[in-house]
Scaffold this motif. Sequence first.
Motif, PDB file in Angstrom:
ATOM      1  N   LEU A   1       0.806  -1.125  -0.078  1.00 15.88           N
ATOM      2  CA  LEU A   1       0.052  -0.143   0.112  1.00 15.88           C
ATOM      3  C   LEU A   1       0.854   1.202  -0.111  1.00 15.88           C
ATOM      4  O   LEU A   1       1.791   1.335   0.777  1.00 15.88           O
ATOM      5  CB  LEU A   1      -1.040   0.058   1.389  1.00 15.88           C
ATOM      6  CG  LEU A   1      -1.980  -0.993   1.258  1.00 15.88           C
ATOM      7  CD1 LEU A   1      -2.624  -1.064   2.632  1.00 15.88           C
ATOM      8  CD2 LEU A   1      -2.995  -0.993   0.277  1.00 15.88           C
ATOM      9  N   ASP A   2       0.533   2.177  -0.797  1.00 17.36           N
ATOM     10  CA  ASP A   2       1.197   3.458  -0.803  1.00 17.36           C
ATOM     11  C   ASP A   2       0.389   4.569   0.423  1.00 17.36           C
ATOM     12  O   ASP A   2      -0.336   5.296  -0.075  1.00 17.36           O
ATOM     13  CB  ASP A   2       1.086   4.286  -2.197  1.00 17.36           C
ATOM     14  CG  ASP A   2       2.194   5.232  -2.552  1.00 17.36           C
ATOM     15  OD1 ASP A   2       2.841   5.480  -1.429  1.00 17.36           O
ATOM     16  OD2 ASP A   2       2.086   5.816  -3.559  1.00 17.36           O
ATOM     17  N   GLY A   3       0.965   4.368   1.551  1.00 17.35           N
ATOM     18  CA  GLY A   3       0.869   5.506   2.407  1.00 17.35           C
ATOM     19  C   GLY A   3       1.844   5.664   3.402  1.00 17.35           C
ATOM     20  O   GLY A   3       3.226   5.969   2.934  1.00 17.35           O
TER      21      GLY A   3
ATOM     22  N   GLY B   1      -1.117  12.347  -0.583  1.00 16.13           N
ATOM     23  CA  GLY B   1      -1.910  12.584  -1.619  1.00 16.13           C
ATOM     24  C   GLY B   1      -3.016  11.544  -1.830  1.00 16.13           C
ATOM     25  O   GLY B   1      -3.563  11.554  -3.033  1.00 16.13           O
ATOM     26  N   ASN B   2      -3.204  10.636  -0.936  1.00 14.34           N
ATOM     27  CA  ASN B   2      -4.172   9.474  -1.084  1.00 14.34           C
ATOM     28  C   ASN B   2      -4.272   8.766  -2.699  1.00 14.34           C
ATOM     29  O   ASN B   2      -5.163   8.627  -3.077  1.00 14.34           O
ATOM     30  CB  ASN B   2      -5.595  10.040  -0.857  1.00 14.34           C
ATOM     31  CG  ASN B   2      -6.703   9.192  -0.813  1.00 14.34           C
ATOM     32  OD1 ASN B   2      -6.376   8.105  -0.094  1.00 14.34           O
ATOM     33  ND2 ASN B   2      -7.866   9.551  -0.886  1.00 14.34           N
ATOM     34  N   PRO B   3      -3.014   8.132  -2.808  1.00 10.95           N
ATOM     35  CA  PRO B   3      -2.950   7.256  -3.851  1.00 10.95           C
ATOM     36  C   PRO B   3      -3.981   6.083  -4.065  1.00 10.95           C
ATOM     37  O   PRO B   3      -4.236   5.465  -4.956  1.00 10.95           O
ATOM     38  CB  PRO B   3      -1.474   7.069  -4.047  1.00 10.95           C
ATOM     39  CG  PRO B   3      -0.982   7.159  -2.747  1.00 10.95           C
ATOM     40  CD  PRO B   3      -1.483   8.216  -2.118  1.00 10.95           C
TER      41      PRO B   3
ATOM     42  N   GLY C   1      -5.214   7.280   3.644  1.00 12.27           N
ATOM     43  CA  GLY C   1      -6.454   8.164   3.739  1.00 12.27           C
ATOM     44  C   GLY C   1      -6.501   9.093   3.063  1.00 12.27           C
ATOM     45  O   GLY C   1      -5.261   9.543   2.263  1.00 12.27           O
ATOM     46  N   PRO C   2      -7.368   9.954   3.014  1.00 16.00           N
ATOM     47  CA  PRO C   2      -7.297  11.179   2.349  1.00 16.00           C
ATOM     48  C   PRO C   2      -6.361  12.356   2.270  1.00 16.00           C
ATOM     49  O   PRO C   2      -5.913  12.921   1.239  1.00 16.00           O
ATOM     50  CB  PRO C   2      -8.859  11.903   2.469  1.00 16.00           C
ATOM     51  CG  PRO C   2      -9.541  10.739   2.999  1.00 16.00           C
ATOM     52  CD  PRO C   2      -8.621   9.825   3.592  1.00 16.00           C
TER      53      PRO C   2
END
Length: 122
Positions: free
Chosen positions: A41-43, A106-108, A101-102
């Motif tokens: 995940l991208d976070g 940037g929320n990808p 998250g939003p």
Amino acid sequence: MQKIPTIYERDESIRGHPVKPGVKPECAWVEAGEGISTRKLDGMNVKIHDGRLYKRQKPKERDYDDAAYVLCDRANPADRYLFEAFDALADKSDGIYEAVGPKIHGNPENEQSHRLVSVVLP
């Protein structure tokens, strides 16, 4: 924490480090159909330890092995959305999580709310 390798070689001499054709030798097992595939995940990488929330401190010079976790602070506006995700988590078991998250990077992942997703490594 062990960094998960990317399957493909990257050109470190070009900005953005784009992938090059060819699988890394240490990842050949993927093409051989061995193991279970996952998607990163991208976070933002965080961890919970003893009921407290930590964020991974950005390493200098791409030296991820020396990265450290720092305690999040509810009074710090930069940690606001991490705590929003933490507070929404029903089971706050110790472990490594990805905050998405939003208002995170940037929320990808196109999330509608802030949440922590457990990162389970084999």
